[in-house]
Write an enzyme that holds these catalytic residues in place. Structure first.
Site, short mmCIF file in Angstrom:
data_model
loop_
_atom_site.label_atom_id
_atom_site.label_comp_id
_atom_site.label_asym_id
_atom_site.label_seq_id
_atom_site.Cartn_x
_atom_site.Cartn_y
_atom_site.Cartn_z
N HIS A 206 35.97 43.32 31.01
CA HIS A 206 36.83 42.16 30.77
C HIS A 206 37.27 42.10 29.31
CE1 HIS A 206 34.84 39.96 34.38
NE2 HIS A 206 36.11 40.18 34.69
N ARG B 249 40.52 44.03 36.73
CA ARG B 249 40.37 42.82 37.54
C ARG B 249 41.55 41.85 37.42
NH1 ARG B 249 34.84 41.88 38.30
NH2 ARG B 249 33.82 43.89 38.60
N GLU C 247 32.08 32.07 35.15
CA GLU C 247 33.30 32.02 34.34
C GLU C 247 34.50 32.68 35.02
OE1 GLU C 247 34.24 32.71 29.82
OE2 GLU C 247 33.82 34.62 30.78
N ARG D 129 34.15 39.35 45.13
CA ARG D 129 34.02 38.10 44.37
C ARG D 129 35.11 37.08 44.72
NH1 ARG D 129 32.40 38.35 38.36
NH2 ARG D 129 31.74 36.32 39.07
N CYS E 68 30.20 34.81 30.46
CA CYS E 68 30.27 34.93 31.93
C CYS E 68 29.41 33.89 32.64
CB CYS E 68 29.77 36.31 32.36
SG CYS E 68 30.37 37.67 31.37
N1 GLY Z 1 28.89 42.20 37.57
C1 GLY Z 1 29.91 41.34 37.11
C2 GLY Z 1 31.22 41.78 37.60
O1 GLY Z 1 31.42 42.97 37.74
O2 GLY Z 1 32.07 40.99 37.87
#
Ligand code: GLY
Length: 267
Positions: A170, A139, A73, A93, A257
């Site tokens: 989130h 994030r 996601e 990521r 997610c």
């Molecule tokens: N473990 C999921 C994240 O921190 O993005």
């Protein structure tokens, strides 16, 4: 322009299997590494729940170079008109988003990208019938939200910037859409006033960790182990499906997610 859409009816979903590297996934607090075999079982149950609604689910192979890639996601945001590739704020990521783009260009004619310098992850975005709510978090930053706003304005979407509670990964860690007008939320998030104009059902006290559920067609899919909130939703008339989430939860992951949910345009 405000466009009317059904924000919880979908013909498609994309998921990705967890790989061996998932044991090294990001986590706020280390409660132990996830058990891959149990994670795979939970993942299969989750996919089966999505499929039981009649949707087509594409399950992508694990990406060993990206321990958190099972949480698809965060890599993209899918609308009826097109998709937007996100720009994750977690450095480990960042590369996942471009890889998801390779799948989405097969499904959408229009695939837009958050180019930066800002960051935004899908877990901070809640799409409702009337607006796109985005929570600032560790994030997702203001520049990321502004770029999303500029991109989706062409499709008639209005973006509203909000704050994710301190220490919460989130925005959607703490809330979910249940239907056109109803949100499942923790009390701490709802207390910020961000859901004014919506009907809000609170998670039961001590069960805040189940706020991340999904409405997917006729089902509300929520993590197993939160009986009082499940009863509340059942009593409110929702068709609740429980899925094990103990392993994803060790990495702060939940029901939203684990999938991208969407209805691509006919091509
Ligand atoms: N473990 C999921 C994240 O921190 O993005």
């Amino acid at each position: 322009m405000q466009v009317s859409r059904k924000s919880y009816r979908f013909t498609h979903a994309i998921t990705r299997k967890p790989g061996h590297s998932v044991v090294g996934g990001l986590r706020a607090v280390d409660t132990g590494a996830p058990d891959l075999q149990l994670f795979l079982q939970h993942h299969a149950d989750y996919v089966a729940a999505l499929e039981s609604t009649g949707a087509t689910v594409q399950t992508l192979e694990a990406l060993e170079d990206y321990p958190d890639a099972v949480f698809v996601e965060d890599s993209a945001l899918c609308f009826q008109e097109g998709a937007v590739i996100m720009r994750p704020g977690a450095p480990t990521r960042l590369g996942e988003a471009g890889i998801m783009g390779e799948t989405l260009v097969e499904l959408y004619e229009e695939v837009l990208r958050i180019e930066g310098p800002g960051h935004i992850e899908g877990g901070d975005v809640l799409v409702t019938e009337k607006e796109v709510l985005v929570g600032l978090s560790a994030r997702t930053d203001v520049a990321g939200v502004e770029e999303l706003q500029q991109l989706v304005a062409r499709w008639g979407y209005r973006v509203r910037e909000l704050k994710t509670p301190e220490g919460v990964l989130h925005f959607k860690t703490d809330c979910s859409l249940l239907d056109e007008e109803t949100i499942l939320s923790t009390r701490r998030l709802d207390a910020s006033g961000c859901f004014e104009g919506y009907r809000v059902i609170h998670t039961a006290e001590g069960e805040e960790a189940c706020a991340n559920a999904i409405r997917f067609n006729d089902l509300v899919i929520m993590p197993d182990g939160f009986p009082r909130t499940a009863d509340k939703l059942h009593d409110a008339g929702y068709n609740v499906r429980l899925v094990g989430n103990s392993e994803a939860a060790k990495l702060d992951g939940g029901m939203s997610c684990l999938s991208l949910r969407f209805t691509p345009p006919a091509r």
